[in-house]
Design a protein around this motif. Structure first.
Motif, PDB file in Angstrom:
ATOM      1  N   LEU A 286      35.882  24.321  51.762  1.00 37.06           N
ATOM      2  CA  LEU A 286      35.692  25.313  50.701  1.00 37.06           C
ATOM      3  C   LEU A 286      37.087  25.667  50.066  1.00 37.06           C
ATOM      4  O   LEU A 286      37.229  25.927  49.092  1.00 37.06           O
ATOM      5  N   THR A 287      38.141  25.567  50.914  1.00 37.08           N
ATOM      6  CA  THR A 287      39.509  25.923  50.456  1.00 37.08           C
ATOM      7  C   THR A 287      40.017  24.830  49.554  1.00 37.08           C
ATOM      8  O   THR A 287      40.785  25.169  48.634  1.00 37.08           O
ATOM      9  N   GLN A 288      39.307  23.634  49.596  1.00 32.33           N
ATOM     10  CA  GLN A 288      39.531  22.536  48.837  1.00 32.33           C
ATOM     11  C   GLN A 288      38.765  22.621  47.744  1.00 32.33           C
ATOM     12  O   GLN A 288      39.220  22.403  46.461  1.00 32.33           O
ATOM     13  N   GLU A 289      37.508  22.543  47.887  1.00 30.97           N
ATOM     14  CA  GLU A 289      36.591  22.644  46.875  1.00 30.97           C
ATOM     15  C   GLU A 289      36.717  23.579  45.842  1.00 30.97           C
ATOM     16  O   GLU A 289      36.538  23.591  44.711  1.00 30.97           O
ATOM     17  N   ARG A 290      36.868  24.838  46.299  1.00 29.67           N
ATOM     18  CA  ARG A 290      36.850  26.098  45.451  1.00 29.67           C
ATOM     19  C   ARG A 290      37.895  27.122  45.480  1.00 29.67           C
ATOM     20  O   ARG A 290      37.844  28.168  46.084  1.00 29.67           O
ATOM     21  N   PRO A 291      39.152  26.544  45.657  1.00 35.36           N
ATOM     22  CA  PRO A 291      40.248  27.251  45.948  1.00 35.36           C
ATOM     23  C   PRO A 291      40.361  28.587  45.067  1.00 35.36           C
ATOM     24  O   PRO A 291      41.134  29.593  45.611  1.00 35.36           O
ATOM     25  N   GLN A 292      39.849  28.508  43.815  1.00 34.43           N
ATOM     26  CA  GLN A 292      40.012  29.598  43.072  1.00 34.43           C
ATOM     27  C   GLN A 292      39.221  30.690  43.318  1.00 34.43           C
ATOM     28  O   GLN A 292      39.948  31.765  43.224  1.00 34.43           O
ATOM     29  N   HIS A 293      38.209  30.533  44.149  1.00 31.40           N
ATOM     30  CA  HIS A 293      37.398  31.736  44.456  1.00 31.40           C
ATOM     31  C   HIS A 293      38.093  32.522  45.698  1.00 31.40           C
ATOM     32  O   HIS A 293      38.327  33.782  45.887  1.00 31.40           O
ATOM     33  N   VAL A 294      38.744  31.484  46.465  1.00 28.41           N
ATOM     34  CA  VAL A 294      39.563  32.054  47.819  1.00 28.41           C
ATOM     35  C   VAL A 294      40.922  32.935  47.135  1.00 28.41           C
ATOM     36  O   VAL A 294      41.276  33.982  47.679  1.00 28.41           O
ATOM     37  N   VAL A 295      41.428  32.335  45.988  1.00 33.13           N
ATOM     38  CA  VAL A 295      42.687  32.927  45.762  1.00 33.13           C
ATOM     39  C   VAL A 295      42.378  34.248  44.959  1.00 33.13           C
ATOM     40  O   VAL A 295      43.167  35.278  45.095  1.00 33.13           O
ATOM     41  N   ASP A 296      41.022  34.207  44.053  1.00 32.31           N
ATOM     42  CA  ASP A 296      41.056  35.449  43.476  1.00 32.31           C
ATOM     43  C   ASP A 296      40.576  36.595  44.624  1.00 32.31           C
ATOM     44  O   ASP A 296      40.894  37.723  44.428  1.00 32.31           O
ATOM     45  N   ALA A 297      39.993  36.337  45.801  1.00 31.47           N
ATOM     46  CA  ALA A 297      39.882  37.254  47.000  1.00 31.47           C
ATOM     47  C   ALA A 297      41.245  37.816  47.380  1.00 31.47           C
ATOM     48  O   ALA A 297      41.365  38.926  47.657  1.00 31.47           O
ATOM     49  N   ILE A 298      42.081  36.693  47.535  1.00 32.48           N
ATOM     50  CA  ILE A 298      43.587  37.117  48.115  1.00 32.48           C
ATOM     51  C   ILE A 298      44.153  38.021  47.263  1.00 32.48           C
ATOM     52  O   ILE A 298      44.820  38.879  47.591  1.00 32.48           O
ATOM     53  N   GLU A 299      43.798  37.785  45.838  1.00 32.73           N
ATOM     54  CA  GLU A 299      44.588  38.825  44.841  1.00 32.73           C
ATOM     55  C   GLU A 299      44.085  39.978  44.860  1.00 32.73           C
ATOM     56  O   GLU A 299      44.833  41.151  44.760  1.00 32.73           O
ATOM     57  N   ARG A 300      42.645  40.126  45.022  1.00 30.45           N
ATOM     58  CA  ARG A 300      41.880  41.540  45.491  1.00 30.45           C
ATOM     59  C   ARG A 300      42.405  42.090  46.557  1.00 30.45           C
ATOM     60  O   ARG A 300      42.735  43.360  46.439  1.00 30.45           O
ATOM     61  N   LEU A 301      42.677  41.532  47.639  1.00 36.80           N
ATOM     62  CA  LEU A 301      43.317  42.034  48.935  1.00 36.80           C
ATOM     63  C   LEU A 301      44.843  42.628  48.745  1.00 36.80           C
ATOM     64  O   LEU A 301      45.073  43.584  49.089  1.00 36.80           O
ATOM     65  N   LEU A 302      45.679  41.609  47.992  1.00 41.73           N
ATOM     66  CA  LEU A 302      46.779  42.196  47.823  1.00 41.73           C
ATOM     67  C   LEU A 302      47.061  43.375  46.766  1.00 41.73           C
ATOM     68  O   LEU A 302      47.805  44.266  47.094  1.00 41.73           O
ATOM     69  N   ALA A 303      45.921  43.372  46.028  1.00 44.32           N
ATOM     70  CA  ALA A 303      45.777  44.662  45.140  1.00 44.32           C
ATOM     71  C   ALA A 303      45.531  45.915  45.940  1.00 44.32           C
ATOM     72  O   ALA A 303      46.141  46.989  45.617  1.00 44.32           O
ATOM     73  N   GLU A 304      44.659  45.934  46.769  1.00 46.66           N
ATOM     74  CA  GLU A 304      44.211  46.842  47.345  1.00 46.66           C
ATOM     75  C   GLU A 304      45.324  47.262  48.310  1.00 46.66           C
ATOM     76  O   GLU A 304      45.686  48.578  48.789  1.00 46.66           O
ATOM     77  N   ALA A 305      46.103  46.417  48.801  1.00 49.20           N
ATOM     78  CA  ALA A 305      47.102  46.520  49.915  1.00 49.20           C
ATOM     79  C   ALA A 305      48.292  47.482  49.328  1.00 49.20           C
ATOM     80  O   ALA A 305      48.863  48.222  49.640  1.00 49.20           O
ATOM     81  N   ALA A 306      48.709  46.854  47.980  1.00 51.68           N
ATOM     82  CA  ALA A 306      49.468  47.434  47.282  1.00 51.68           C
ATOM     83  C   ALA A 306      49.244  48.954  46.877  1.00 51.68           C
ATOM     84  O   ALA A 306      50.097  49.971  46.616  1.00 51.68           O
ATOM     85  N   ALA A 307      48.123  49.205  46.753  1.00 53.67           N
ATOM     86  CA  ALA A 307      47.635  50.485  46.190  1.00 53.67           C
ATOM     87  C   ALA A 307      47.499  51.428  47.304  1.00 53.67           C
ATOM     88  O   ALA A 307      47.769  52.707  47.266  1.00 53.67           O
ATOM     89  N   ASP A 308      47.230  50.981  48.673  1.00 49.04           N
ATOM     90  CA  ASP A 308      47.464  51.818  49.860  1.00 49.04           C
ATOM     91  C   ASP A 308      48.721  52.173  49.989  1.00 49.04           C
ATOM     92  O   ASP A 308      49.170  53.257  50.560  1.00 49.04           O
ATOM     93  N   ARG A 309      49.835  51.183  49.796  1.00 52.97           N
ATOM     94  CA  ARG A 309      51.221  51.480  50.131  1.00 52.97           C
ATOM     95  C   ARG A 309      51.798  52.232  49.294  1.00 52.97           C
ATOM     96  O   ARG A 309      52.497  53.314  49.396  1.00 52.97           O
ATOM     97  N   ALA A 310      51.172  52.391  47.668  1.00 53.74           N
ATOM     98  CA  ALA A 310      51.800  53.429  46.876  1.00 53.74           C
ATOM     99  C   ALA A 310      51.186  54.736  47.206  1.00 53.74           C
ATOM    100  O   ALA A 310      51.828  55.958  46.953  1.00 53.74           O
ATOM    101  N   ALA A 311      50.001  54.888  47.844  1.00 56.94           N
ATOM    102  CA  ALA A 311      49.414  56.246  48.084  1.00 56.94           C
ATOM    103  C   ALA A 311      49.979  56.792  49.268  1.00 56.94           C
ATOM    104  O   ALA A 311      49.852  57.693  49.530  1.00 56.94           O
ATOM    105  N   ALA A 312      50.494  55.826  50.294  1.00 53.83           N
ATOM    106  CA  ALA A 312      51.094  56.428  51.607  1.00 53.83           C
ATOM    107  C   ALA A 312      52.392  57.186  51.301  1.00 53.83           C
ATOM    108  O   ALA A 312      53.003  57.080  50.371  1.00 53.83           O
TER     109      ALA A 312
END
Length: 312
Positions: A286-312
């Motif tokens: 799947l990382t080869q066949e649909r990499p954009q799906h995986v990247v979109d998930a990574i971007e969501r997790l990075l955004a959540e991590a940044a929000a948590d860091r800002a709130a801390a």
């Protein structure tokens, strides 16, 4: 016309484990990036299995917004074997060494494909204190928490029926087996058909299949045989508590023959807050066949991590 070339700061590192294995790692991006993504690959693959995901993330890395660490699991790629028994738990300890040495500070998102996902589960069992503190999110792709080989209808189940005697004979004659493998290189149509039928979905291109076949062909007979018992023994379905502390995104292709949908459903049941994505017309790679799906998930997790860091 193409856009301006992206300049990415890259270094190569060797992480030495307590038992003497040398884990080959590539680090893209600056040490002071606001977050680090660490990617673990699957059985008989190498860090190159994440290249398509890495390419899509390159603009963010070049802009200084992310550091990406890819490494070869022990016995794979350019990494050596070490002296320990081969187990998924040992791979979890290896991942801990990679984090401690190459990403000792700052928020981390982990991505694991197939055996790499199992590696993350093993890390969670061994170092639960990392999750929710250092580790802020996890992407699990085409993987399983256990009971991988009990279903004889799956490719993994069929391989598990190989007797220890057959495996030991193949390992003892590895040089001969390797010579035979050279007679059917990745460019051979029969080789590509075998790989396509086992690992890819209906929409996979010939270029994808060839790239995956070349990565796997570079693996040794020993890596195929020595890790098979470890995969069969992997069992973390009752030991996923650490992963409940962070956002998790789970991906599986609807044509995956090695880790079929039921494994991802089991993960989603054990991790009630996780997001489950079943991708149509997609196989195990799947990382080869649909990499954009995986990247979109990574971007969501990075955004959540940044929000948590800002709130801390």
């Amino acid at each position: 016309m193409t856009g301006p070339a992206q300049t990415i700061w890259r270094r190569v590192a060797a992480v030495t484990t307590p038992d003497g294995a040398q884990l080959h790692a590539v680090v893209d991006g600056p040490d002071d990036a606001p977050a680090t993504l660490v990617l673990a690959h699957g059985w008989t693959l190498a860090q190159a299995a994440w290249d398509d995901v890495g390419e899509l993330l390159a603009p963010r890395v070049a802009a200084g917004g992310l550091r990406v660490i890819r490494y070869d699991q022990r016995g794979h790629g350019r990494s050596t074997w070490g002296d320990s028994d081969i187990t998924i738990d040992q791979l979890g300890h290896d991942l801990a060494e990679v984090l401690d040495r190459l990403a000792p500070t700052g928020p981390v998102v982990l991505g694991g494909h197939s055996m790499g996902g199992m590696t993350i589960m093993a890390l969670g069992a061994a170092r639960p204190e990392l999750f929710g503190t250092r580790v802020r999110g996890v992407v699990l792709v085409s993987t399983s928490a256990g009971d991988l080989t009990s279903d004889p209808r799956t490719a993994a189940g069929r391989m598990a029926r190989l007797s220890p005697g057959v495996l030991n004979t193949a390992l003892a004659g590895a040089r001969v087996v390797e010579r035979v493998r050279q007679l059917l290189p990745p460019t051979h149509p029969r080789h590509q058909k075998l790989v396509r039928d086992l690992l890819y979905g209906e929409d996979a291109t010939a270029e994808m299949v060839l790239a995956g076949a070349e990565i796997m062909h570079a693996s040794t007979v020993r890596s195929f045989i020595a890790f098979m018992p470890a995969l069969e023994e992997h069992e973390k379905r009752e030991d996923l508590t650490a992963l409940t502390r962070v956002p998790v995104e789970i991906f599986v292709g609807d044509s995956d023959q090695l880790t079929p949908e039921r494994h991802s459903h089991q993960l989603a049941e054990a991790l009630p807050g996780a997001r489950l994505h079943i991708i149509e017309r997609t196989g195990h790679m799947l990382t080869q066949e649909r990499p954009q799906h995986v990247v979109d998930a990574i971007e969501r997790l990075l955004a959540e991590a940044a929000a948590d860091r800002a709130a801390a």
